[in-house]
Design a protein around this motif. Sequence first.
Motif, PDB file in Angstrom:
ATOM      1  N   ILE A  92       0.841  -1.202   0.000  1.00 20.43           N
ATOM      2  CA  ILE A  92       0.000   0.000   0.000  1.00 20.43           C
ATOM      3  C   ILE A  92       0.879   1.256   0.000  1.00 20.43           C
ATOM      4  CG2 ILE A  92      -1.673   1.335   1.333  1.00 20.43           C
ATOM      5  CD1 ILE A  92      -2.816  -1.267   2.351  1.00 20.43           C
ATOM      6  N   PRO A  93       0.637   2.197  -0.915  1.00 16.54           N
ATOM      7  CA  PRO A  93       1.409   3.464  -0.914  1.00 16.54           C
ATOM      8  C   PRO A  93       1.098   4.263   0.345  1.00 16.54           C
ATOM      9  CG  PRO A  93       0.248   3.135  -3.007  1.00 16.54           C
ATOM     10  CD  PRO A  93      -0.307   2.140  -2.038  1.00 16.54           C
ATOM     11  N   ALA A  94       1.997   4.226   1.327  1.00 18.05           N
ATOM     12  CA  ALA A  94       1.641   4.725   2.654  1.00 18.05           C
ATOM     13  C   ALA A  94       2.527   5.849   3.166  1.00 18.05           C
ATOM     14  CB  ALA A  94       1.668   3.561   3.654  1.00 18.05           C
ATOM     15  N   ILE A  95       3.444   6.384   2.334  1.00 17.52           N
ATOM     16  CA  ILE A  95       4.278   7.499   2.791  1.00 17.52           C
ATOM     17  C   ILE A  95       4.251   8.593   1.736  1.00 17.52           C
ATOM     18  CG2 ILE A  95       5.792   5.971   4.125  1.00 17.52           C
ATOM     19  CD1 ILE A  95       7.888   6.311   1.883  1.00 17.52           C
ATOM     20  N   GLU A 113       0.731  16.581  11.667  1.00 16.91           N
ATOM     21  CA  GLU A 113       1.230  16.840  10.310  1.00 16.91           C
ATOM     22  C   GLU A 113       0.169  16.500   9.271  1.00 16.91           C
ATOM     23  OE1 GLU A 113       6.028  16.026  10.699  1.00 16.91           O
ATOM     24  OE2 GLU A 113       4.657  14.319  10.635  1.00 16.91           O
ATOM     25  N   TYR A 114      -0.589  15.426   9.518  1.00 11.51           N
ATOM     26  CA  TYR A 114      -1.643  15.042   8.580  1.00 11.51           C
ATOM     27  C   TYR A 114      -2.706  16.133   8.476  1.00 11.51           C
ATOM     28  CZ  TYR A 114      -5.524  12.540   6.448  1.00 11.51           C
ATOM     29  OH  TYR A 114      -6.555  12.174   5.626  1.00 11.51           O
ATOM     30  N   VAL A 115      -3.104  16.690   9.609  1.00 12.90           N
ATOM     31  CA  VAL A 115      -4.116  17.754   9.612  1.00 12.90           C
ATOM     32  C   VAL A 115      -3.606  18.969   8.838  1.00 12.90           C
ATOM     33  CG1 VAL A 115      -5.367  19.394  11.060  1.00 12.90           C
ATOM     34  CG2 VAL A 115      -5.199  16.997  11.749  1.00 12.90           C
ATOM     35  N   PHE A 152      -3.677   8.047   2.235  1.00 10.93           N
ATOM     36  CA  PHE A 152      -2.702   6.975   2.434  1.00 10.93           C
ATOM     37  C   PHE A 152      -1.457   7.400   3.210  1.00 10.93           C
ATOM     38  CE2 PHE A 152      -5.232   5.876  -1.225  1.00 10.93           C
ATOM     39  CZ  PHE A 152      -5.475   4.520  -1.064  1.00 10.93           C
ATOM     40  N   TYR A 153      -1.371   8.634   3.683  1.00 15.91           N
ATOM     41  CA  TYR A 153      -0.149   9.092   4.351  1.00 15.91           C
ATOM     42  C   TYR A 153      -0.157   8.753   5.840  1.00 15.91           C
ATOM     43  CZ  TYR A 153       0.164  11.920   0.112  1.00 15.91           C
ATOM     44  OH  TYR A 153       0.207  12.342  -1.184  1.00 15.91           O
ATOM     45  N   TYR A 175      10.790   9.246  -3.293  1.00 10.75           N
ATOM     46  CA  TYR A 175      10.814   7.899  -2.734  1.00 10.75           C
ATOM     47  C   TYR A 175       9.617   7.070  -3.209  1.00 10.75           C
ATOM     48  CZ  TYR A 175      14.142  10.100   0.457  1.00 10.75           C
ATOM     49  OH  TYR A 175      15.212  10.782   0.975  1.00 10.75           O
ATOM     50  N   ALA A 176       9.862   5.767  -3.392  1.00  9.30           N
ATOM     51  CA  ALA A 176       8.764   4.833  -3.646  1.00  9.30           C
ATOM     52  C   ALA A 176       7.900   4.776  -2.392  1.00  9.30           C
ATOM     53  CB  ALA A 176       9.314   3.446  -3.974  1.00  9.30           C
ATOM     54  N   THR A 177       6.596   4.907  -2.548  1.00 10.62           N
ATOM     55  CA  THR A 177       5.712   4.970  -1.384  1.00 10.62           C
ATOM     56  C   THR A 177       5.234   3.602  -0.919  1.00 10.62           C
ATOM     57  OG1 THR A 177       3.827   5.334  -2.853  1.00 10.62           O
ATOM     58  CG2 THR A 177       4.927   7.284  -1.962  1.00 10.62           C
ATOM     59  N   GLY A 178       5.577   2.556  -1.668  1.00 13.01           N
ATOM     60  CA  GLY A 178       5.214   1.196  -1.286  1.00 13.01           C
ATOM     61  C   GLY A 178       6.031   0.206  -2.094  1.00 13.01           C
ATOM     62  N   ASP A 179       6.101  -1.045  -1.611  1.00 10.23           N
ATOM     63  CA  ASP A 179       6.823  -2.081  -2.360  1.00 10.23           C
ATOM     64  C   ASP A 179       6.128  -2.328  -3.688  1.00 10.23           C
ATOM     65  OD1 ASP A 179       8.171  -2.161  -0.009  1.00 10.23           O
ATOM     66  OD2 ASP A 179       7.822  -4.292   0.394  1.00 10.23           O
TER      67      ASP A 179
END
Length: 325
Positions: free
Chosen positions: A171-174, A309-311, A300-301, A217-221
């Motif tokens: 999952i693209p999570a960053i 930071e998300y807000v 997804f972050y 950066y790649a956000t997921g494998d």
Amino acid sequence: MAKVKYYYDSENLAYTKIKTKKRIKIGYGFLFILASALFGFLIFVLLINTSYFETPKDRLQAREIENLKIQYAILNKRMDEIDDVAEALEDRDNNIYRTYFNKTEIPDSIRKAGFKDSKRYKDLEGYNNSQLVLNTTKRIDQLSKELAIQSKSLDVILKLASTKKNLLAAIPAIQPVQNENLKRVASGFGYRIDPFTKVRKMHNGMDFTANTGAPVYATGDGIVARADNSASGFGNHVVIRHGFGYESLYAHLSKYNCRPGQRVKRGDVIGYVGSTGRSEGPHCHYEVHKDGKVVNPLNFYYGNISAVEYVAISHLANQENQSLD
């Protein structure tokens, strides 16, 4: 005492006693006995079909019927309890398990579907307590079908759980650009002003502004599906297929740090910020696709930023400003 009957004899001018022949007496007697027997039989039939006259067998059958009614009532009460448990399990399945693993919920039109065979319960009709037996049988069949569907659903969830580690890594999570290199989130997902035409149109990703050469950066494998500049407007861009229906796109790069077919991990540097293609300044245009449809990357972050930071990012991304591409 029987009445004596006479008749008038006109020839002898006298009353003569009527003598009944013996066989007629016997016939009358027989008719009386027969009539009495028939009347008694009719009375007997009427009595045995009323509640005022019960044989031991009738009383035994009545008790058995009442006992069966009690047993059916207990059975229906237990089915109510099973139904409540099944409803709770279905709710968790749709709203927790399937949501967690990004699976579409099973609609009630499938879970609660009945049986199309109209003759399925034909043999249960025509009896004194047919409705009781019929309703209970239908409930049992319905519960059995719902539990069978739920069992298959849990098999799917179990299979997904066995690959949970791979799913979570895919999952693209960053964020594609780290906060220390990030100037600002220039534009978010949704309708934005096009920087070139000044027309409001759909912006399918998020723009992260940074200095040229900042790592992306790649956000997921996943596996690199594209690393070229042949797509109109994107300039140098990379597409990663993560599996499980996920893809991510990184556009306007100054240069690549990967090649098609290469397997990458979340956090690997796949390129560098640039302003190639249709761009107004150095930034990384980032998109996430799920099952072929573009989705908001903001959802997804959760892999490398705090709630605060998300807000902050959410507030900036949701401003309807001008995009950079």
